[in-house]
Design an enzyme around this catalytic site. Structure first.
Site, PDB file in Angstrom:
ATOM      1  N   GLU A   1       0.785  -1.213  -0.055  1.00  0.00           N
ATOM      2  CA  GLU A   1       0.000  -0.096   0.116  1.00  0.00           C
ATOM      3  C   GLU A   1       0.821   1.423   0.023  1.00  0.00           C
ATOM      4  O   GLU A   1       0.664   2.358   0.638  1.00  0.00           O
ATOM      5  CB  GLU A   1      -0.975  -0.001   1.225  1.00  0.00           C
ATOM      6  CG  GLU A   1      -1.870  -1.215   1.161  1.00  0.00           C
ATOM      7  CD  GLU A   1      -3.088  -1.205   2.266  1.00  0.00           C
ATOM      8  OE1 GLU A   1      -2.745  -0.119   3.157  1.00  0.00           O
ATOM      9  OE2 GLU A   1      -3.863  -1.921   2.360  1.00  0.00           O
TER      10      GLU A   1
ATOM     11  N   GLU B   1      -6.296 -10.736  -1.436  1.00  0.00           N
ATOM     12  CA  GLU B   1      -6.888 -10.546  -0.136  1.00  0.00           C
ATOM     13  C   GLU B   1      -8.503 -10.358  -0.616  1.00  0.00           C
ATOM     14  O   GLU B   1      -9.214  -9.704  -0.035  1.00  0.00           O
ATOM     15  CB  GLU B   1      -6.492  -9.315   0.610  1.00  0.00           C
ATOM     16  CG  GLU B   1      -5.093  -9.289   0.848  1.00  0.00           C
ATOM     17  CD  GLU B   1      -4.507  -8.012   1.623  1.00  0.00           C
ATOM     18  OE1 GLU B   1      -5.482  -7.285   2.155  1.00  0.00           O
ATOM     19  OE2 GLU B   1      -3.604  -7.760   1.826  1.00  0.00           O
TER      20      GLU B   1
HETATM   21  C1  XIL Z   1      -6.438  -6.257   8.376  1.00  0.00           C
HETATM   22  C2  XIL Z   1      -6.742  -7.314   9.195  1.00  0.00           C
HETATM   23  O1  XIL Z   1      -7.624  -8.205   8.431  1.00  0.00           O
HETATM   24  C3  XIL Z   1      -7.288  -6.572  10.519  1.00  0.00           C
HETATM   25  O2  XIL Z   1      -7.483  -7.514  11.416  1.00  0.00           O
HETATM   26  C4  XIL Z   1      -6.356  -5.611  11.059  1.00  0.00           C
HETATM   27  O3  XIL Z   1      -6.796  -5.026  12.301  1.00  0.00           O
HETATM   28  C5  XIL Z   1      -6.116  -4.574  10.067  1.00  0.00           C
HETATM   29  O4  XIL Z   1      -5.584  -5.047   8.965  1.00  0.00           O
HETATM   30  N1  XIL Z   1      -4.960  -4.586   3.446  1.00  0.00           N
HETATM   31  C6  XIL Z   1      -3.984  -5.455   4.108  1.00  0.00           C
HETATM   32  C7  XIL Z   1      -4.208  -6.291   5.323  1.00  0.00           C
HETATM   33  O5  XIL Z   1      -2.807  -5.365   3.622  1.00  0.00           O
HETATM   34  O6  XIL Z   1      -3.091  -6.336   5.996  1.00  0.00           O
HETATM   35  C8  XIL Z   1      -5.373  -5.583   6.137  1.00  0.00           C
HETATM   36  O7  XIL Z   1      -5.489  -6.647   7.011  1.00  0.00           O
HETATM   37  C9  XIL Z   1      -6.459  -5.440   5.254  1.00  0.00           C
HETATM   38  C10 XIL Z   1      -6.235  -4.525   4.217  1.00  0.00           C
END
Ligand code: XIL
Length: 509
Positions: free
Chosen positions: A153, A267
């Site tokens: 990101e 994801e």
């Molecule tokens: C999220 C997790 O699912 C949560 O438990 C945490 O509180 C925040 O992060 N993009 C990403 C992931 O790269 O690491 C994130 O995961 C979701 C968005």
């Protein structure tokens, strides 16, 4: 004859039919095709606070794994030089026992960074911290983590994409070179690991000024400069109305193939707006399944895609509800019952014979269990052909507003886009397109901060940020709504009138 042999076998060992017929699973089908299909291990799993069905399903259905939070910077180096590997080790042990591929997530990310790092303002000092972190963490799991999200990101959400500055200690203190350095150090620590750049909202198309376009430009630059990037991850946290995203992912895969870089879906979740939770019905879940299926179709058809990772297993444990204003985005419901999306994924896999699916790492995937049968009873309640095309357009003359995922040219005189109605079993994509074209009266137009809506009396206007989070909602009772309460940036505006809706991406300045 075959049948009587099986009956005999069942009688002899006293087994039930289900233990004789090894069930086809996402995993077995993916393995036959030289691909990985995976899901996170939720933080509840690491804390032994999850139902027993979770692990049973996880290891049966998936051959790849990633930690929801446990390999992030704040989890692995909470205090300077004190590394904490126990939870990550627990996942690696589980993955080994179950022959799963491990993704490491994530090394350099602006979020979930411990306070002691966030306070560093000296460039040399922070470079040392990043290098030391990567050396230790990648070194600890050398040969065990197959692939790292080296940088996560790092791109901002402004209209003209550049590196994220706000809230990123890495960019603010080091500058853009932190990315190049992180890849070089990760490669030195484990030369065999694949190294990814991972981000959200790159499933929105490669149009001018797009985030995905920026990623492709950087990949090109990295490759030219011998920065050891091997893969891009598209997070793909989408919502049910984002119908163009699978084809946008296809376009991104093709663009990256030109640079010999793999694209992974890292994801995936396909959420519904949270408020709709109580009213979701079969057609909603069918539509969700259709989107999952389209992603799997694209994944299997593009030779430079390797992993299809879902950000959760069951709707009972998902970040969507607590943090995203979305809900029910996964392929198992809260009772661990497979949803139509699961059947859709199975159907897509079966519709793509192993002989036709190419793999960036065919030799590495664990061979399927030879006892798996080719049961063909699974039906896809959501399958339609995938001819639903991007019905969005760009308003002529308005260079700032790009419809989600629109990579095409401007349609003169056409200022609206109509989202196809929910897909129901038996729909043909062609019919959907005709219907969309036939009902193009709903329109929106943004002038400054005033959004005008034509073609509807009381249209509902919703605005989402680039992560799909709702930030504004109102009814355009006098034909317009005032968006001056929103800060500058990129948004998606959705206008809905009964079953009709249209969506556009807009830049507020
Ligand atoms: C999220 C997790 O699912 C949560 O438990 C945490 O509180 C925040 O992060 N993009 C990403 C992931 O790269 O690491 C994130 O995961 C979701 C968005």
């Amino acid at each position: 004859m075959k049948y009587s042999k099986i009956m005999l076998g069942a009688a002899l060992i006293g087994a039930t039919a289900s233990t004789i017929f090894a069930q086809e699973t996402l995993r077995s089908l993916a393995e036959e095709r030289g691909r990985y299909v995976g899901a996170i291990l939720n933080s509840e799993w690491f804390n032994n606070a999850i139902e027993s069905q979770f692990e049973e399903i996880h290891k049966t259905q998936f051959n790849a794994v990633v930690a929801e939070n446990e390999m992030k910077f704040d989890a692995t180096e909470p205090n300077k030089g004190q590394f904490s590997y126990a939870k990550g080790d627990k996942m690696v042990t589980y993955a080994k026992a179950n022959k799963m591929r491990v993704r490491g997530h994530a090394l350099a990310w602006h979020s979930q960074v411990p306070g002691w790092v966030n306070n560093i303002r000296d460039k040399k000092q922070l470079l040392d911290v990043l290098k030391n972190h990567i050396d230790n963490v990648v070194g600890h799991w050398k040969g065990e983590v197959a692939e790292w999200d080296v940088v996560n990101e790092a791109i901002n959400d402004d209209n003209n994409h550049g590196w994220r500055s706000n809230g990123s200690v890495w960019f603010q203190t080091i500058g853009a070179e932190f990315l190049d350095s992180a890849f070089v150090w990760a490669h030195a620590a484990d030369p065999d690991a694949e190294l990814c750049y991972n981000d959200y909202a790159i499933e929105w198309g490669l149009g001018q000024g797009s985030k995905a376009g920026f990623v492709v430009d950087q990949v090109k630059r990295w490759k030219q400069n011998n920065i050891p990037i091997t893969c891009v991850g598209t997070q793909t946290h989408i919502e049910i109305s984002h119908e163009t995203t699978p084809q946008n992912v296809r376009a991104l895969a093709k663009a990256l193939a030109e640079h010999d870089v793999v694209l992974n879906i890292t994801e995936l979740d396909v959420g519904f707006p949270q408020g709709s939770a109580g009213s979701l019905g079969a057609s909603d879940y069918a539509k969700q399944g259709h989107l999952y299926r389209q992603f799997m179709d694209v994944f299997l058809e593009e030779p430079n895609m390797g992993e299809f990772m879902i950000w959760g297993v069951t709707d009972a444990h998902s970040w969507l509800d607590g943090q995203q204003g979305k809900t029910q985005g996964l392929i198992y419901d809260k009772q661990y019952k497979a949803k139509p999306a699961y059947d859709s994924l199975i159907a897509s896999l079966k519709a793509h014979p192993a002989s036709e699916v190419k793999s960036p790492y065919k030799s590495a995937v664990t061979p399927p269990d030879s006892s798996a049968t080719t049961d063909s009873t699974t039906t896809d309640s959501t399958a339609t052909d995938s001819t639903v095309t991007d019905s969005s357009t760009v308003t002529p003359g308005d260079t700032s507003s790009v419809a989600p995922g629109d990579t095409s040219s401007v349609a003169p005189g056409d200022t609206s886009s109509v989202t196809p109605p929910p897909v129901t079993p038996g729909d043909s994509g062609v019919g959907i397109r005709h219907e969309a074209i036939a009902s193009m009266e709903l329109r929106m137009n943004l002038v400054g901060r005033t959004l005008s809506v034509a073609g509807a009396a009381d249209a509902k206007v919703q605005v989402f940020d680039m992560r799909g989070r709702p930030v504004f909602s109102s009814v355009a009772s006098k034909g317009s709504v005032d968006l001056s309460g929103l800060s500058n940036g990129l948004y998606v505006v959705r206008v809905r009138d009964g079953a009709r809706s249209l969506e556009r991406r807009v830049a507020l300045r």
